[in-house]
Structures are given as C-alpha cells and as structure tokens.
Design a protein around this motif. Structure first.
Motif, PDB file in Angstrom:
ATOM      1  N   HIS A   1       0.868  -1.180   0.000  1.00  0.00           N
ATOM      2  CA  HIS A   1       0.000   0.000   0.000  1.00  0.00           C
ATOM      3  C   HIS A   1       0.905   1.229   0.000  1.00  0.00           C
ATOM      4  O   HIS A   1       1.721   1.403   0.909  1.00  0.00           O
ATOM      5  CB  HIS A   1      -0.921  -0.004   1.227  1.00  0.00           C
ATOM      6  CG  HIS A   1      -1.926  -1.119   1.187  1.00  0.00           C
ATOM      7  ND1 HIS A   1      -2.207  -1.918   2.272  1.00  0.00           N
ATOM      8  CD2 HIS A   1      -2.703  -1.557   0.165  1.00  0.00           C
ATOM      9  CE1 HIS A   1      -3.133  -2.806   1.918  1.00  0.00           C
ATOM     10  NE2 HIS A   1      -3.442  -2.607   0.651  1.00  0.00           N
TER      11      HIS A   1
ATOM     12  N   GLU B   1       1.667   3.522   3.077  1.00  0.00           N
ATOM     13  CA  GLU B   1       2.156   2.932   4.327  1.00  0.00           C
ATOM     14  C   GLU B   1       3.685   2.965   4.300  1.00  0.00           C
ATOM     15  O   GLU B   1       4.352   2.001   3.927  1.00  0.00           O
ATOM     16  CB  GLU B   1       1.588   1.522   4.482  1.00  0.00           C
ATOM     17  CG  GLU B   1       0.055   1.577   4.519  1.00  0.00           C
ATOM     18  CD  GLU B   1      -0.597   0.210   4.620  1.00  0.00           C
ATOM     19  OE1 GLU B   1       0.114  -0.803   4.709  1.00  0.00           O
ATOM     20  OE2 GLU B   1      -1.839   0.172   4.624  1.00  0.00           O
TER      21      GLU B   1
ATOM     22  N   ARG C   1      -2.463   5.368  -1.771  1.00  0.00           N
ATOM     23  CA  ARG C   1      -2.549   3.964  -1.352  1.00  0.00           C
ATOM     24  C   ARG C   1      -2.412   3.033  -2.562  1.00  0.00           C
ATOM     25  O   ARG C   1      -1.781   1.986  -2.486  1.00  0.00           O
ATOM     26  CB  ARG C   1      -3.887   3.757  -0.645  1.00  0.00           C
ATOM     27  CG  ARG C   1      -4.065   2.413   0.019  1.00  0.00           C
ATOM     28  CD  ARG C   1      -5.267   2.474   0.958  1.00  0.00           C
ATOM     29  NE  ARG C   1      -5.441   1.226   1.655  1.00  0.00           N
ATOM     30  CZ  ARG C   1      -4.728   0.820   2.708  1.00  0.00           C
ATOM     31  NH1 ARG C   1      -3.763   1.590   3.170  1.00  0.00           N
ATOM     32  NH2 ARG C   1      -4.963  -0.320   3.298  1.00  0.00           N
TER      33      ARG C   1
ATOM     34  N   HIS D   1       3.204  -3.759   6.716  1.00  0.00           N
ATOM     35  CA  HIS D   1       2.224  -2.679   6.490  1.00  0.00           C
ATOM     36  C   HIS D   1       2.172  -1.768   7.713  1.00  0.00           C
ATOM     37  O   HIS D   1       2.788  -2.052   8.743  1.00  0.00           O
ATOM     38  CB  HIS D   1       0.825  -3.280   6.292  1.00  0.00           C
ATOM     39  CG  HIS D   1       0.663  -4.037   5.012  1.00  0.00           C
ATOM     40  ND1 HIS D   1      -0.193  -3.656   4.021  1.00  0.00           N
ATOM     41  CD2 HIS D   1       1.270  -5.169   4.564  1.00  0.00           C
ATOM     42  CE1 HIS D   1      -0.120  -4.502   3.014  1.00  0.00           C
ATOM     43  NE2 HIS D   1       0.755  -5.438   3.308  1.00  0.00           N
ATOM     44  N   THR D   2       1.381  -0.683   7.589  1.00  0.00           N
ATOM     45  CA  THR D   2       0.984   0.079   8.775  1.00  0.00           C
ATOM     46  C   THR D   2      -0.527   0.242   8.730  1.00  0.00           C
ATOM     47  O   THR D   2      -1.117   0.316   7.649  1.00  0.00           O
ATOM     48  CB  THR D   2       1.628   1.475   8.833  1.00  0.00           C
ATOM     49  OG1 THR D   2       1.319   2.167   7.628  1.00  0.00           O
ATOM     50  CG2 THR D   2       3.134   1.390   8.994  1.00  0.00           C
TER      51      THR D   2
HETATM   52 ZN   LIG Z   1      -1.564  -2.115   4.160  1.00  0.00          ZN
END
Ligand SMILES: [Zn+2]
Length: 338
Positions: A69, A72, A112, A162-163
């Motif tokens: 993403h 992130e 994103r 990810h975050t």
């Molecule tokens: Zn993510």
C-alpha cells in the motif's frame, strides 16, 4: 547521504537510502552484494534478490515486502535503513533474500494505490479488478516470487510489512494463514513475539493478499504485519518500528532469536464480512478502532437480505471499511483463542 533522517525530513529532502528504496531503486545495495560474491538479481523495478552463489537448500529463503500500500511508508523507511546497513557488511547476510517494494507508482504520488488495492490481486479470480494497473503489477511480483522460491529449502518466510490506517487496541498485529504447517507457524509466531507484535489473527481463507499467496503456493511461513500508524515518507517516528527492525535484522543475519518481547495473543477468524452489493450498510465505520469488541446479537452489517450478526459472546472487529468495492472484505470478526 544525510546522516540525520529527521533534519532531512524537516528540510523536505529525503535521505538517499530512503529515496532510492521508495523509488524501487536497488542498484546501490545490489552492487555491494554483487561485489561480495552473491548471486544478485533485479528481476523488475522494486525487486531485489540476493542468493548464495552456490545454491544451498539449508539456507532459509526470506521474502520481505513493503509498500504494497503506497501510503504505508514506515516500513519503507525501516527496511531502507536496515538494508543500507547490512549491505555495508554484506557477508553478514545468512539467508537468501528477496526484497519487494510493492506499489512504487502509488508511493511516488503519495497514494494507497493507482486503480485498486494491490493486496487483493494475489489470486486467480480477480473479477472486475482484472484490468487494473495493480493487476499487472501483481503479475510481475508473482513471477519474481515464483522464481525466488523455486529450489529453496524448507525454511521459507514471507514478511509483508504494512501500517494500519486507523487506531488499534493492539498497535501492532499480524494476520497468519491457518494453512501454514504447525512447526513453521510456531517459528513465525515466535518471530512475531520478538518483533513485539501483540496480536496474531489466524486466517482460514484468502482474500487475495500477497502473504497468503506465498503461504499457499510456495510453502512460506507468510504473514501480513501491521506495524503502527500510517505516516508521511521521511517523517515517520521510527522508534515505533525498533523491535520489528531488530527482529528482522536478526532473522537476516541468522542470529538465534532473542527472547520474545511479548507473547502474542492469538485470535481465530469468526467471519469475514463481505460486501455483496451496494445495499451494504455497516454499524461500525472506518473510524472504529481495530479490535473493538462487540457483543452477541449485535448487528455488524446488513446487505439486502443478508444480516451479519455477532454469534459468539464477544467478537472483535478488525479492518472495518464499508467503502470497499462490492465483492471485497468490509471487515473481519475475530475471537480470542490463546
Ligand atoms: Zn496495508
């Protein structure tokens, strides 16, 4: 290279190591590993592989992905500094490594994704997503992943970093496919504990994520790890990633695992809440914290004649998002099992 990432961020300039990795440019670190005698590959933009010159099935194969993403950015910075340091002592690398920066084009524009969520493309049936920009990127990543794991020994890892985009009662948590064999799964959860990941959700079914794909098709101990909060590239508070960074560094250097920082709480998936139509309506919104508890009988969502209701005494909602496309997961309900 600017030695102080904080002052660089304040001045608006990204440190060189972060700028290069965020752009998918591995040429500098690739050169260092090549000079140290490794078999180095750059199969596509944003993908680096570093293998032992002579294939060795006893060597673990570790795939690390970031930026699937594009917004992130914390793990991008974390891995940029980690691989920059490691590449200066390249012989310390004790595993076959694949580094993948997922959504280079989305990162470049601070979004994103370009067309659609890349982390729903790692399955054969893509439906309406088939013609998107991300579908083509997923094909590129899949081809590199197939090559990377071909001939690898049994110790296979995939850490997809990810975050989270919303607050969470567990600031750091991970999704682990149930189909991973028990011994490998235990090693993975031990590593997650070293990385100070507080919660692990066992997932019985793919929604098209990269880590589930690697687990299902390549026998990897794969996981999607949510490491704290989404932030602007170059301005992330890297202290929130310190434990994860150290655990990853130790894995890549083949150092025996340090003591776990935490024993992760383990959750089972009670149900995936799938958005079936445009009539979908959810009782919790995007702002709801991850792991917010709901009580038996509460309505989670309605979708025409379909009603999603809490069936256990308590279920906790994760990733609530009524705004996803029809056919995709709008939320995950979990129950604690360990
Ligand atoms: Zn993510």
């Amino acid at each position: 290279m600017n030695a102080d990432p904080r002052s660089a961020a304040e001045s608006g300039a990204l440190p060189e190591a972060v700028r290069l990795l965020a752009g998918g440019d591995f040429s500098t670190v690739a050169q260092r590993f090549t000079e140290a005698g490794f078999a180095v590959g750059l199969p596509a933009a944003g993908i680096l592989t570093v293998k032992a010159a002579v294939a060795d099935a006893a060597r673990p194969a570790v795939l690390v992905s970031v930026g699937v993403h594009g917004d992130e950015t914390g793990p991008i910075e974390m891995v940029a500094w980690l691989i920059e340091a490691l590449s200066h002592t390249p012989r310390a690398l004790a595993v076959d490594l694949m580094l993948c920066v997922g959504s280079i084009d989305a990162i470049a524009v601070g979004k994103r994704f370009i067309d659609a969520d890349l982390n729903r493309m790692f399955r054969s049936e893509r439906g309406a997503l088939a013609g998107t920009f991300e579908a083509a990127r997923a094909d590129t990543i899949i081809a590199a992943t197939v090559d990377f794991f071909a001939g690898a020994g049994p110790a296979r890892w995939h850490l997809d970093l990810h975050t989270a985009i919303r607050p969470s009662h567990y600031p750091m948590f991970a999704i682990v496919p149930e189909l991973i064999a028990e011994e490998r799964r235990k090693a993975l959860i031990d590593w997650l504990g070293q990385a100070a990941i507080g919660a692990v959700i066992m997932n019985p079914k793919s929604v098209g994520t990269y880590s589930y794909y690697s687990s299902e098709h390549h026998g990897a101990a794969g996981t999607t790890v949510e490491l704290g909060r989404v932030g602007t590239l170059g301005q992330n508070d890297l202290s929130q990633f310190a434990d994860a960074s150290q655990a990853l560094d130790q894995l890549l250097r083949g150092q025996a695992g340090a003591a776990a920082k935490v024993a992760p709480h383990v959750f089972a998936t009670a149900r995936q809440v799938i958005k079936l139509s445009d009539a979908f309506s959810m009782s919790v919104g995007r702002d709801t914290w991850n792991f917010t508890p709901m009580k038996k009988g509460e309505v989670i969502a309605t979708d025409g004649d379909t009603v999603y209701t809490v069936e256990h005494d308590e279920e906790l909602v994760v990733f609530p998002n009524p705004d996803v496309r029809v056919g995709l997961r709008a939320g995950l309900m979990v129950t604690r099992i360990g």
